[in-house]
Structure formats: structure tokens, C-alpha cells
Design an enzyme around this catalytic site. Structure first.
Site, mmCIF file in Angstrom:
data_model
loop_
_atom_site.group_PDB
_atom_site.id
_atom_site.type_symbol
_atom_site.label_atom_id
_atom_site.label_comp_id
_atom_site.label_asym_id
_atom_site.label_seq_id
_atom_site.Cartn_x
_atom_site.Cartn_y
_atom_site.Cartn_z
ATOM 1 N N ASP A 11 0.894 -1.261 0.143
ATOM 2 C CA ASP A 11 0.115 0.038 0.050
ATOM 3 C C ASP A 11 0.932 1.135 0.083
ATOM 4 O O ASP A 11 1.933 1.449 0.891
ATOM 5 C CB ASP A 11 -0.968 0.173 1.053
ATOM 6 C CG ASP A 11 -2.053 -1.074 1.280
ATOM 7 O OD1 ASP A 11 -2.300 -1.454 -0.003
ATOM 8 O OD2 ASP A 11 -2.577 -1.360 2.275
ATOM 9 N N THR A 220 -21.880 -3.185 7.073
ATOM 10 C CA THR A 220 -21.353 -2.008 7.996
ATOM 11 C C THR A 220 -21.585 -0.580 7.138
ATOM 12 O O THR A 220 -21.633 -0.334 6.324
ATOM 13 C CB THR A 220 -19.887 -2.221 7.875
ATOM 14 O OG1 THR A 220 -19.271 -2.277 6.440
ATOM 15 C CG2 THR A 220 -19.392 -3.622 8.386
ATOM 16 N N ASP A 252 -11.756 -4.076 7.123
ATOM 17 C CA ASP A 252 -10.893 -5.306 7.322
ATOM 18 C C ASP A 252 -10.741 -5.521 8.752
ATOM 19 O O ASP A 252 -11.067 -6.496 9.115
ATOM 20 C CB ASP A 252 -9.446 -5.058 6.379
ATOM 21 C CG ASP A 252 -9.805 -4.792 5.217
ATOM 22 O OD1 ASP A 252 -10.789 -5.250 4.397
ATOM 23 O OD2 ASP A 252 -8.798 -4.275 4.597
#
Length: 303
Positions: A11, A220, A252
Site C-alpha cells: 500500500d 457496515t 478489514d
């Protein structure tokens, strides 16, 4: 043991006071590089809370940063013995832009070696997957592989959890293989066609998934918490008010913490409350895998 079939990425984070407009070049505040990927993050989240986790994935043989992912997972307590190197490939990558004022993010991912996580790979590690009490999968790996792995684990009595992110088309025969599906509001909209903006629309989206054969649904909703539907009962689960600095990886974290709580015997409603607390802690920290909290951190948030 929790088996996680999922992707990893390197990332690349950039932080700025706002996200750039199309065609605009901006000077940012800071940048960093770290390990991530939906499956890797979820595995780290569950393992850091204290449950045995085995991660099933591939890293790119050509990628000089692959050890960053593997070292991060090992430090979190994840068993990486099933990981394979894909010849001639690089790891997946995530380009993450974060608004440093609000913590909100925009993310682009590239699959890299994750695209080579095939049913044949699952077969090579079948014996380990069949030891799992819970099996998790997500859609940064090929959906056909996620389906194959969850079917295999479910037939052996494991609880199966699908995080359908990024959103992708789901075959009708896939839904009955899933005990718990965990989209966010955007993924729920993209899959069901229902704009999820409040409790009533979340209820209708959950009913769509139940109608397809999925036993439990957890949608969510970011700072609004989560909507849980299971066994004929439907509830909003409250969120925790925190000062967010980086929301990347929060979903996550929620999924990994949900699996941890279910593994430890909590019912799905209590588990979702625990997962909300874990996600609240994670958004107060920068990074994805690096932001996953330990059990003591989550218990302090709940207090």
C-alpha cells in the site's frame, strides 16, 4: 483456527488536506508505504486479538517488498506457511489517498499475484483449510476461488464469512454457501441495487441477501455503526465516536474482529458490537495492517 483466503497488497499512502480534483496536481502532507490487502488485513486483525489464524494467499516472486507483507503478518501472529510465491509476478498494490482532515480515503488496487490464487491452489492446501472453525474470503481474490474455498470449508462444518469487497457479481448458487455476508453500504448497493442510507434501506438490502440463501447479513455503515440481520432478528449496532485520522482498513479490521468474536463464542450481534469497537480504534491510527488493534485496546474502547 480461522482460515483466511485473501489478497495482499503493498500500500502506497498519500495524505493531503483534501483529495485532488480530476486533472489537479497537489502538494501532499506526507506519504508512507506499508503492507495491506483485504485478506492480509483481516488475518492480521483476527490474529492480533489472540486467535490462531492461517492465511492462504500468494505473493509476487519479483516483488522486493513481499517480505514487508510476510513480516507484518508474522509479527501479528498469523501462520503464513501456506503462502506461495507466484513466478514472474509482483504483489498486488494499493494506491491510497487520505484526506488528513477527515480521515476519509479513495483507493485503487491492482491484483498482481492475487489473481493467481486459484481453486488448484486451494486444493494444494485443502488439509489445512479443513481444520478451520471459521473460513473467510473476500473478492480481491478471484470470486470463483472464494466460492470454491467456502464450499470446501462449509461442507466440513466450518462457519463461512464472505466480505464481498470490492463488489462483484455473485452467482445465485454462491449465496447458500455463505453463513455471513459482510458488505459495506456501497457494496450492498452495488450488489442489491438498493441505496443503503438508513435502517429501513439496510433492512431491505438484508432481505435481498436472505432471499438468495445467505443465513446472516452484516452491513457496515461507517460512523453509523452496523446493521445485523440473523435468525429473524434485525438490529442496528452502535458505533463509537472517535477522532478518525485514517479510515483505510477499517472494514478489514471489522471483519477480522467479527471472526475473532464469533470464534470465541459470541453471538453475531455481540460480535458485531465488538467489531465496531475494534474498527473505531483502527481509524485513530495511520495505515491498514499497522492500524489493527490488540485485545486490550478494544476492551478499553468498549469501556
Amino acid at each position: 483456527m480461522i482460515a483466511v483466503i485473501g489478497a495482499n497488497t503493498i500500500d502506497y499512502f498519500s495524505y493531503s488536506k483534501r483529495l485532488p480534483m480530476p486533472g489537479e496536481t497537489m502538494i501532499g502532507d506526507s506519504m508512507m508505504i506499508g503492507p495491506g490487502g483485504k485478506g492480509a488485513n483481516q488475518a492480521a486483525a483476527a490474529a492480533k486479538l489472540g486467535v490462531p489464524v492461517c492465511w492462504f494467499s500468494k505473493v509476487g516472486q519479483l516483488d522486493r517488498y513481499k517480505d514487508m507483507v510476510l513480516d507484518g503478518l508474522t509479527a501479528a501472529g498469523v501462520d503464513i506457511s501456506a503462502v506461495e510465491e507466484e513466478p514472474g509476478a509482483f504483489c498486488g498494490a494499493g494506491c491510497v489517498m487520505i484526506n488528513s482532515e477527515t480521515g476519509q480515503n479513495s483507493i485503487i488496487i491492482m491484483h498482481g499475484a492475487n489473481a493467481a490464487i486459484t481453486p488448484a491452489y486451494i486444493d494444494r492446501h485443502k488439509d489445512r483449510i479443513l481444520q478451520a472453525k471459521i473460513c473467510m474470503a473476500e473478492f480481491q481474490v478471484p470470486p470463483a476461488t472464494a466460492k470454491y474455498a467456502l464450499a470446501l470449508a462449509g461442507e466440513n462444518g466450518a462457519m463461512t464469512i464472505l466480505n464481498p469487497a470490492p463488489a462483484a457479481g455473485i452467482e445465485d448458487e454462491f449465496y447458500p454457501l455463505v453463513d455471513i455476508i459482510t458488505p459495506n453500504e456501497v457494496e450492498a448497493r452495488d450488489i442489491t441495487g438498493i441505496e443503503v442510507c438508513d435502517e429501513e434501506s439496510a433492512r431491505r438490502a438484508a432481505d435481498f441477501f436472505h432471499g438468495k440463501g445467505t443465513k446472516a447479513v452484516v452491513i457496515t455503515l461507517g460512523s453509523r455503526g452496523a446493521f445485523v440481520s440473523s435468525g429473524g432478528e434485525q438490529r442496528m449496532i452502535r458505533s463509537y465516536a472517535v477522532d478518525a485520522v485514517d479510515t483505510s482498513g477499517a472494514g478489514d479490521c471489522f471483519n477480522g474482529a467479527l471472526a475473532y468474536a464469533l470464534h470465541e463464542g459470541q453471538d453475531i450481534f455481540s460480535a458485531a458490537g465488538f467489531a465496531n469497537a475494534a474498527a473505531a480504534v483502527s481509524v485513530t491510527r495511520r495505515g491498514t495492517m499497522a492500524s489493527m488493534p490488540g485485545l486490550a485496546d478494544v476492551l478499553r474502547q468498549i469501556e
